[in-house]
Design a protein around this motif. Structure first.
Motif, PDB file in Angstrom:
ATOM      1  N   GLU A 263     -16.852 -70.101 -10.327  1.00 37.64           N
ATOM      2  CA  GLU A 263     -16.003 -71.177  -9.558  1.00 37.64           C
ATOM      3  C   GLU A 263     -15.043 -70.055  -9.031  1.00 37.64           C
ATOM      4  OE1 GLU A 263     -15.478 -74.153  -8.894  1.00 37.64           O
ATOM      5  OE2 GLU A 263     -16.786 -75.195 -10.113  1.00 37.64           O
ATOM      6  N   SER A 264     -14.527 -68.974  -9.608  1.00 40.62           N
ATOM      7  CA  SER A 264     -13.704 -67.926  -9.009  1.00 40.62           C
ATOM      8  C   SER A 264     -13.769 -66.791  -9.707  1.00 40.62           C
ATOM      9  CB  SER A 264     -12.151 -68.255  -8.843  1.00 40.62           C
ATOM     10  OG  SER A 264     -11.646 -68.749 -10.112  1.00 40.62           O
ATOM     11  N   PHE A 265     -13.338 -65.618  -9.258  1.00 43.66           N
ATOM     12  CA  PHE A 265     -13.318 -64.311 -10.250  1.00 43.66           C
ATOM     13  C   PHE A 265     -12.100 -63.532  -9.797  1.00 43.66           C
ATOM     14  CE2 PHE A 265     -14.486 -60.148 -11.676  1.00 43.66           C
ATOM     15  CZ  PHE A 265     -15.341 -60.303 -12.812  1.00 43.66           C
ATOM     16  N   SER A 266     -11.170 -63.300 -10.647  1.00 45.75           N
ATOM     17  CA  SER A 266     -10.060 -62.476 -10.454  1.00 45.75           C
ATOM     18  C   SER A 266      -9.565 -61.872 -11.458  1.00 45.75           C
ATOM     19  CB  SER A 266      -9.042 -63.562  -9.648  1.00 45.75           C
ATOM     20  OG  SER A 266      -8.781 -64.635 -10.511  1.00 45.75           O
ATOM     21  N   VAL A 267      -8.643 -60.969 -11.230  1.00 44.02           N
ATOM     22  CA  VAL A 267      -7.808 -60.172 -12.479  1.00 44.02           C
ATOM     23  C   VAL A 267      -6.501 -60.202 -12.137  1.00 44.02           C
ATOM     24  CG1 VAL A 267      -9.760 -58.875 -13.164  1.00 44.02           C
ATOM     25  CG2 VAL A 267      -8.262 -58.150 -11.440  1.00 44.02           C
ATOM     26  N   GLU A 268      -5.553 -60.200 -13.078  1.00 42.97           N
ATOM     27  CA  GLU A 268      -4.203 -60.231 -12.977  1.00 42.97           C
ATOM     28  C   GLU A 268      -3.468 -59.250 -12.526  1.00 42.97           C
ATOM     29  OE1 GLU A 268      -5.848 -60.846 -15.720  1.00 42.97           O
ATOM     30  OE2 GLU A 268      -5.868 -62.869 -15.980  1.00 42.97           O
ATOM     31  N   ALA A 269      -4.172 -57.844 -12.597  1.00 44.33           N
ATOM     32  CA  ALA A 269      -3.472 -56.625 -12.179  1.00 44.33           C
ATOM     33  C   ALA A 269      -4.527 -55.783 -11.807  1.00 44.33           C
ATOM     34  CB  ALA A 269      -2.718 -56.057 -13.371  1.00 44.33           C
ATOM     35  N   PRO A 270      -4.294 -54.874 -11.023  1.00 45.79           N
ATOM     36  CA  PRO A 270      -5.422 -53.998 -10.472  1.00 45.79           C
ATOM     37  C   PRO A 270      -5.647 -52.834 -11.487  1.00 45.79           C
ATOM     38  CG  PRO A 270      -3.434 -53.124  -9.331  1.00 45.79           C
ATOM     39  CD  PRO A 270      -3.226 -54.634 -10.406  1.00 45.79           C
ATOM     40  N   LYS A 271      -6.376 -53.310 -12.790  1.00 49.40           N
ATOM     41  CA  LYS A 271      -6.665 -52.308 -13.762  1.00 49.40           C
ATOM     42  C   LYS A 271      -8.187 -52.526 -13.869  1.00 49.40           C
ATOM     43  CE  LYS A 271      -2.384 -52.295 -16.151  1.00 49.40           C
ATOM     44  NZ  LYS A 271      -1.397 -52.715 -17.294  1.00 49.40           N
ATOM     45  N   THR A 272      -8.796 -51.136 -13.801  1.00 48.12           N
ATOM     46  CA  THR A 272     -10.216 -51.185 -14.447  1.00 48.12           C
ATOM     47  C   THR A 272     -10.678 -51.752 -15.429  1.00 48.12           C
ATOM     48  OG1 THR A 272     -10.380 -49.071 -12.881  1.00 48.12           O
ATOM     49  CG2 THR A 272     -12.145 -49.638 -14.315  1.00 48.12           C
ATOM     50  N   LYS A 273      -9.965 -51.631 -16.501  1.00 45.59           N
ATOM     51  CA  LYS A 273     -10.303 -52.360 -17.921  1.00 45.59           C
ATOM     52  C   LYS A 273     -10.215 -53.560 -17.967  1.00 45.59           C
ATOM     53  CE  LYS A 273      -8.999 -51.807 -22.865  1.00 45.59           C
ATOM     54  NZ  LYS A 273      -9.310 -53.169 -23.007  1.00 45.59           N
TER      55      LYS A 273
ATOM     56  N   LEU B 190      -8.551 -57.468  -6.731  1.00 49.79           N
ATOM     57  CA  LEU B 190      -9.822 -57.261  -7.652  1.00 49.79           C
ATOM     58  C   LEU B 190     -10.576 -56.042  -7.112  1.00 49.79           C
ATOM     59  CD1 LEU B 190     -12.171 -58.234  -9.416  1.00 49.79           C
ATOM     60  CD2 LEU B 190     -12.829 -59.683  -7.280  1.00 49.79           C
ATOM     61  N   TYR B 191     -10.528 -55.610  -5.789  1.00 46.87           N
ATOM     62  CA  TYR B 191     -11.171 -54.385  -5.381  1.00 46.87           C
ATOM     63  C   TYR B 191     -10.498 -53.091  -5.821  1.00 46.87           C
ATOM     64  CZ  TYR B 191     -11.819 -50.710  -1.903  1.00 46.87           C
ATOM     65  OH  TYR B 191     -12.188 -49.229  -1.303  1.00 46.87           O
ATOM     66  N   LEU B 192      -9.244 -52.884  -5.992  1.00 45.55           N
ATOM     67  CA  LEU B 192      -8.706 -51.789  -6.711  1.00 45.55           C
ATOM     68  C   LEU B 192      -8.858 -51.673  -8.170  1.00 45.55           C
ATOM     69  CD1 LEU B 192      -5.019 -51.945  -5.188  1.00 45.55           C
ATOM     70  CD2 LEU B 192      -6.693 -50.500  -4.608  1.00 45.55           C
ATOM     71  N   ALA B 193      -9.191 -52.950  -8.772  1.00 47.39           N
ATOM     72  CA  ALA B 193      -9.710 -52.925 -10.233  1.00 47.39           C
ATOM     73  C   ALA B 193     -11.135 -52.439 -10.517  1.00 47.39           C
ATOM     74  CB  ALA B 193      -9.417 -54.255 -10.782  1.00 47.39           C
ATOM     75  N   SER B 194     -11.929 -52.697  -9.685  1.00 47.95           N
ATOM     76  CA  SER B 194     -13.215 -52.409  -9.606  1.00 47.95           C
ATOM     77  C   SER B 194     -13.845 -51.285  -8.927  1.00 47.95           C
ATOM     78  CB  SER B 194     -14.022 -53.769  -9.303  1.00 47.95           C
ATOM     79  OG  SER B 194     -14.113 -53.785  -7.679  1.00 47.95           O
ATOM     80  N   ARG B 195     -13.060 -50.339  -8.212  1.00 46.41           N
ATOM     81  CA  ARG B 195     -13.562 -49.461  -7.593  1.00 46.41           C
ATOM     82  C   ARG B 195     -14.144 -48.359  -8.059  1.00 46.41           C
ATOM     83  NH1 ARG B 195      -8.461 -47.074  -3.708  1.00 46.41           N
ATOM     84  NH2 ARG B 195      -7.137 -46.694  -5.586  1.00 46.41           N
ATOM     85  N   ASN B 196     -13.402 -48.020  -9.509  1.00 48.61           N
ATOM     86  CA  ASN B 196     -13.944 -46.713 -10.274  1.00 48.61           C
ATOM     87  C   ASN B 196     -15.199 -47.156 -10.877  1.00 48.61           C
ATOM     88  OD1 ASN B 196     -11.977 -45.136  -9.532  1.00 48.61           O
ATOM     89  ND2 ASN B 196     -10.801 -45.545 -10.958  1.00 48.61           N
ATOM     90  N   LEU B 197     -15.615 -48.491 -10.893  1.00 57.89           N
ATOM     91  CA  LEU B 197     -16.818 -48.926 -11.666  1.00 57.89           C
ATOM     92  C   LEU B 197     -18.065 -48.751 -10.754  1.00 57.89           C
ATOM     93  CD1 LEU B 197     -15.468 -51.882 -13.721  1.00 57.89           C
ATOM     94  CD2 LEU B 197     -15.805 -49.664 -14.720  1.00 57.89           C
TER      95      LEU B 197
END
Length: 206
Positions: free
Chosen positions: A127-137, A162-169
């Motif tokens: 349905e959607s994919f999001s995170v509350e904060a730009p944190k990789t964890k 989401l981009y900032l949180a995932s760019r290190n993975l």
């Protein structure tokens, strides 16, 4: 064509209707191969430069006389046959690696890839994919909860958090439908598409 709808735990929570013209096509392996090769070739840059026999830093003096030595005749030390000599067909920065590929063929190749991913259950919908904060964890924990390691996440619009949180993975990439390329679709183990992005795919590829 019906695609699997999953929840935040990675469990199936139903089915989503998708356009057959995009997600239920026969797999055309020669076309997919041509599309992938062309995509990689068009991404190449001619950044290698080699020297031919006129450009290497060698003396133009004849190493030894033409006759009477018992050795093979040679004109200069810059010969491609000699160590340190010039190249016969050197690479040039002006080299063109691009392949011509019609838009119709490219779209047909992407449709073929998406259809095969759907048949192999590698393409799922959320349905959607999001995170509350730009944190990789946060992203890593969410993917672990969903039971996914290598994921191409396609969202309907650019989500900076989401981009900032995932760019290190290295095992996850977040893109929009317009940026979905054939190489990425094949490379990742799972392709997760939001419901809104699914509609964008149907608009672009129908």
């Amino acid at each position: 064509m019906q695609l699997t709808l999953i929840n935040d735990s990675g469990q199936s929570s139903g089915k989503v209707e998708a356009a057959d013209v995009v997600f239920n096509r026969d797999f055309n392996e020669p076309l997919v191969h041509q599309v992938v090769v062309a995509y990689q070739a068009n991404a190449r840059s001619a950044n290698r430069a080699q020297k031919d026999r006129s450009e290497v830093n060698k003396s133009t003096r004849k190493p030894w006389r033409q006759k009477g030595t018992g050795r093979a005749r040679v004109g200069r030390a810059s010969s491609p046959l000699w160590r340190g000599g010039g190249k016969v067909f050197p690479n040039s920065p002006e080299e063109n690696y691009s392949h011509k590929l019609n838009k119709k063929m490219y779209r047909a190749g992407v449709r073929s890839i998406l259809s095969q991913l759907a048949r192999e259950d590698r393409l799922v919908v959320v349905e959607s994919f999001s995170v509350e904060a730009p944190k990789t964890k946060l992203v890593a924990d969410k993917l672990k909860q969903m039971g996914m390691d290598s994921v191409l996440l396609i969202t309907e619009a650019f989500d900076e958090t989401l981009y900032l949180a995932s760019r290190n993975l290295q095992s996850i990439a977040v893109i929009e439908p317009e940026a979905a390329d054939p190489l990425s679709l094949i490379y990742f183990d799972k392709v997760v598409v939001t419901r809104a992005a699914l509609g964008r795919f149907e608009e672009m590829l129908s």
